[in-house]
Design a protein around this motif. Structure first.
Motif, PDB file in Angstrom:
ATOM      1  N   GLY A 150     -15.868 -29.176  22.207  1.00 42.23           N
ATOM      2  CA  GLY A 150     -14.549 -29.722  22.546  1.00 42.23           C
ATOM      3  C   GLY A 150     -13.488 -29.464  21.485  1.00 42.23           C
ATOM      4  N   VAL A 151     -13.860 -29.544  20.201  1.00 40.11           N
ATOM      5  CA  VAL A 151     -12.890 -29.359  19.113  1.00 40.11           C
ATOM      6  C   VAL A 151     -12.443 -27.893  19.004  1.00 40.11           C
ATOM      7  N   SER A 152     -13.159 -26.989  19.669  1.00 36.18           N
ATOM      8  CA  SER A 152     -12.724 -25.579  19.651  1.00 36.18           C
ATOM      9  C   SER A 152     -11.410 -25.397  20.405  1.00 36.18           C
ATOM     10  N   ALA A 153     -10.951 -26.458  21.106  1.00 33.11           N
ATOM     11  CA  ALA A 153      -9.630 -26.398  21.755  1.00 33.11           C
ATOM     12  C   ALA A 153      -8.515 -26.629  20.739  1.00 33.11           C
ATOM     13  N   ASN A 154      -8.861 -27.096  19.545  1.00 33.56           N
ATOM     14  CA  ASN A 154      -7.833 -27.443  18.554  1.00 33.56           C
ATOM     15  C   ASN A 154      -7.126 -26.205  18.001  1.00 33.56           C
ATOM     16  N   SER A 155      -5.788 -26.256  17.988  1.00 39.73           N
ATOM     17  CA  SER A 155      -5.012 -25.063  17.629  1.00 39.73           C
ATOM     18  C   SER A 155      -5.253 -24.620  16.181  1.00 39.73           C
ATOM     19  N   ASP A 156      -5.343 -25.572  15.241  1.00 42.89           N
ATOM     20  CA  ASP A 156      -5.578 -25.189  13.840  1.00 42.89           C
ATOM     21  C   ASP A 156      -6.998 -24.675  13.631  1.00 42.89           C
ATOM     22  N   VAL A 157      -7.968 -25.318  14.276  1.00 41.54           N
ATOM     23  CA  VAL A 157      -9.361 -24.871  14.109  1.00 41.54           C
ATOM     24  C   VAL A 157      -9.474 -23.429  14.609  1.00 41.54           C
TER      25      VAL A 157
END
Ligand code: KG4
Ligand code: ZN
Length: 336
Positions: free
Chosen positions: A270-277
């Motif tokens: 889910g956190v792979s949707a984060n723009s900075d990550v």
């Protein structure tokens, strides 16, 4: 080969039909987020009850959208671990009944292996071996993907997952559950260098994570300022937190890839949707000459297409289950 995938490990009831492990024919996701939002997080019993109500219509829709019947499906793949036990049991029981009734093979799929497989759907040429960072609400793992069905975890969180850190800090900032995406949006209006946040050192393994200290620090900062009546620049705090998490995830993943000699790196969960990550890891991979793979946005969160995809590779490797398949709340990726 057509695989029907079923996913009920948390708060999404999902079903999908995938052809030959790589082509999504249909994908249906029924989310319960609105209902859990009232409580600030997922309430396990409510999740199980909603899965129970939703699973039949969701599976029927996935088959109808694909223009197939159960007869045309070659096997049924289901998430059996890890996750909320009551939620998993709904999917496992349903898939088992379906497989027995239709006389189709039943394929057990590990949820994290499913997240990793989401990249096979977005990048049809991606093949193991490679290194994958899986960051979600419940997990933060750096895993060697040795083959389509074999993994070796080289780093994991000692306490909270990255998504948990995002969500709990977001709650303290006043954002609704799940707050990761709201931090992402707010960060666009803030200064990422405004707050110097702690970067926890983890003794023992240089590739393990720890996010609970960072989480506590941000929550205390918010509460202390509120008590003193000082208004915080919430957008800058969101930007600083996001940049810190993205930086920690990127540094450890790139160091692990260098140490282990991987030239291919993937991101999932889910956190792979984060723009900075996404951006930090993409930049670091480019600087180090690594190929970098991320799932399309629609496959970052929980879905059943990734389960059907991994189900295909499990089936090819001879991994099937009998009617005694059970759900497991906690199961290491390395033990598959
Ligand atoms: O993989 P997932 O859907 O469920 C689990 O298996 O845990 O991951 C959900 C997590 C939540 O913590 C959610 O806040 C986070 O992914 N997330 C994000 C973003 N979108 C989802 N975190 C940061 N930025 C986002 N854009
Ligand atoms: Zn997940």
């Amino acid at each position: 080969m057509l695989i029907l995938g079923i996913e009920t490990s948390c708060d999404e009831t999902a079903a999908a039909v995938v052809r030959d492990g790589r082509e999504i024919v249909s994908s249906v996701i029924s989310t319960q987020i609105e209902e859990h939002r009232k409580y600030g997080g997922v309430v396990p019993e409510i999740a199980s009850r909603r899965h129970c109500e939703n699973i039949l219509p969701v599976v029927k829709k996935a088959l109808a959208d694909a223009g197939v019947t159960l007869h045309d499906i070659d096997a049924v793949a289901v998430t059996y671990a890890p996750g909320l036990i009551g939620a998993l049991l709904v999917g496992v029981s349903f898939a088992k009944g379906l497989a027995v009734a239709a006389n189709k093979p039943l394929i057990p799929v590990h949820h994290i292996a499913g997240h990793i497989a989401s990249n096979y759907l977005s990048h049809t040429t991606l093949e193991p071996p490679y290194l994958c960072l899986v960051a979600s609400g419940g997990h933060s793992h750096i895993a060697e993907v040795l083959s389509y069905t074999e993994y070796r975890t080289v780093g994991r969180t000692r306490d909270d997952a990255a998504g948990e850190c995002f969500d709990k800090c977001a709650r303290a900032m006043g954002f609704p559950y799940p707050g990761g995406v709201h931090i992402d949006k707010a960060s666009k209006f803030g200064d990422p260098s405004a707050f110097k946040l702690p970067r926890p050192k983890v003794a023992g393994s240089e590739f393990d994570f720890s996010f609970s200290g960072l989480k506590t620090n941000v929550i205390n900062l918010i509460h202390n300022n509120a008590q003193k009546g000082i208004e915080l620049d919430c957008n800058s705090l969101a930007a600083s937190l996001q940049a810190t998490i993205a930086d920690i995830l990127t540094e450890k993943t790139v160091n692990a890839a260098k140490f282990l000699g991987y030239k291919k790196v993937a991101l999932a969960g889910g956190v792979s949707a984060n723009s900075d990550v996404r951006a930090f890891l993409a930049k670091a991979c480019a600087e180090n000459g690594f190929e970098f793979y991320i799932p399309q946005m629609s496959l970052c969160g929980d879905n059943a297409a990734m389960i059907a995809c991994q189900g295909y590779y499990n089936y090819k490797a001879g991994i099937t289950a009998d009617s005694d398949l059970n759900a497991i709340a906690t199961l290491s990726l390395d033990k598959l």
